[in-house]
Design a protein around this motif. Sequence first.
Motif, short mmCIF file in Angstrom:
data_model
loop_
_atom_site.label_atom_id
_atom_site.label_comp_id
_atom_site.label_asym_id
_atom_site.label_seq_id
_atom_site.Cartn_x
_atom_site.Cartn_y
_atom_site.Cartn_z
N ASP A 181 0.83 -1.21 0.00
CA ASP A 181 0.00 0.00 0.00
C ASP A 181 0.86 1.26 0.00
O ASP A 181 0.55 2.24 -0.69
N SER A 182 1.94 1.24 0.77
CA SER A 182 2.82 2.40 0.84
C SER A 182 3.48 2.68 -0.51
O SER A 182 3.61 3.84 -0.92
N ILE A 183 3.87 1.61 -1.19
CA ILE A 183 4.47 1.77 -2.53
C ILE A 183 3.44 2.37 -3.49
O ILE A 183 3.73 3.32 -4.22
N CYS A 184 2.24 1.80 -3.48
CA CYS A 184 1.19 2.27 -4.39
C CYS A 184 0.83 3.73 -4.11
O CYS A 184 0.66 4.51 -5.05
N ASP A 185 0.74 4.10 -2.83
CA ASP A 185 0.40 5.48 -2.48
C ASP A 185 1.46 6.45 -2.99
O ASP A 185 1.13 7.53 -3.51
N ALA A 186 2.72 6.09 -2.87
CA ALA A 186 3.80 6.97 -3.33
C ALA A 186 3.78 7.11 -4.85
O ALA A 186 4.00 8.20 -5.39
N ILE A 187 3.51 6.00 -5.55
CA ILE A 187 3.43 6.06 -7.01
C ILE A 187 2.23 6.91 -7.43
O ILE A 187 2.33 7.74 -8.34
N ALA A 188 1.10 6.72 -6.77
CA ALA A 188 -0.10 7.50 -7.09
C ALA A 188 0.12 8.99 -6.84
O ALA A 188 -0.39 9.84 -7.57
N ALA A 189 0.92 9.31 -5.82
CA ALA A 189 1.21 10.71 -5.49
C ALA A 189 2.23 11.33 -6.44
O ALA A 189 2.49 12.53 -6.38
N GLY A 190 2.82 10.50 -7.31
CA GLY A 190 3.80 11.01 -8.24
C GLY A 190 5.11 11.41 -7.57
O GLY A 190 5.81 12.32 -8.04
N ASP A 191 5.44 10.74 -6.47
CA ASP A 191 6.64 11.07 -5.70
C ASP A 191 7.70 9.98 -5.91
O ASP A 191 7.68 8.95 -5.23
N PRO A 192 8.64 10.17 -6.84
CA PRO A 192 9.61 9.12 -7.15
C PRO A 192 10.51 8.75 -5.98
O PRO A 192 10.84 7.58 -5.80
N GLU A 193 10.92 9.74 -5.17
CA GLU A 193 11.80 9.42 -4.05
C GLU A 193 11.07 8.59 -3.00
O GLU A 193 11.63 7.63 -2.45
N ALA A 194 9.82 8.93 -2.73
CA ALA A 194 9.04 8.16 -1.77
C ALA A 194 8.76 6.75 -2.30
O ALA A 194 8.79 5.77 -1.54
N ALA A 195 8.51 6.66 -3.59
CA ALA A 195 8.25 5.34 -4.20
C ALA A 195 9.50 4.48 -4.14
O ALA A 195 9.43 3.28 -3.82
#
Length: 247
Positions: free
Chosen positions: A212-226
């Motif tokens: 879920d954390s990976i998906c949320d970061a990708i959805a947010a468009g945040d490459p560093e968080a992803a």
Amino acid sequence: MSEPMSLHPPTERRRPRTLALELVASIGERIRDGQLAPGTKLPTEAAIMAEFAVSRTVVREAISRLQASGLVETRHGIGTFVLGLGEAPGFRIAPEQVATLHDVIAMLELRIGVETEAAALAAQRRTEADLTAMRAALAEVTAAIEAGRDAVEADFHFHLAIARATGNHHFAELIGTLGRTIIPRSRLDGQSTPEQEQERRHYLRRVNAEHDSICDAIAAGDPEAARAAMRTHLANSRERRRRMGGG
């Protein structure tokens, strides 16, 4: 050479679980006998689904197997093309090559190197369709966990969806070539006592929270968080495997 060529469905059907293998055999035969020449573009997923009366999952599994055999390649946004014979990739990891704890950890180290960057690229390039595919895979994982079923297939679909979302077909082809061997959790399945089943579900829920954390970061468009979320997930998986192996 670039126009789609029609396929013809096999005259007999086996049980549903063999449909992907039948489709691989049918397309492979046409490649070997020259009906599908190198450079020929395969029909679309929808066309193959309609002609063979199979699901999208079956078609994608078959294409993945053909890619792993070096018979076809998928070019993102263009289609899948016949490579011909004798062009199988030199790199491949067979299931028997992930037989020991050392092998599993080595696979996870490879995945850390590849999938952390894939997650970052996916955050930059993903489409709404990509996000839909990721969320559908996570819903499959959740349903499998709560039903006490094997979640490996859905887990693999999630990671493959991220690879596809990079927009770089090499990532998707590599993950497709590695296949379900990238998911080492299958060894936990089949535990029968109530205590073991409770432990298994707790483990899988924790893994899916990382998803879920990976998906949320990708959805947010945040490459560093992803990138960080994927690295955390795979590093945690590596450490969990080491603890389970006593190493």
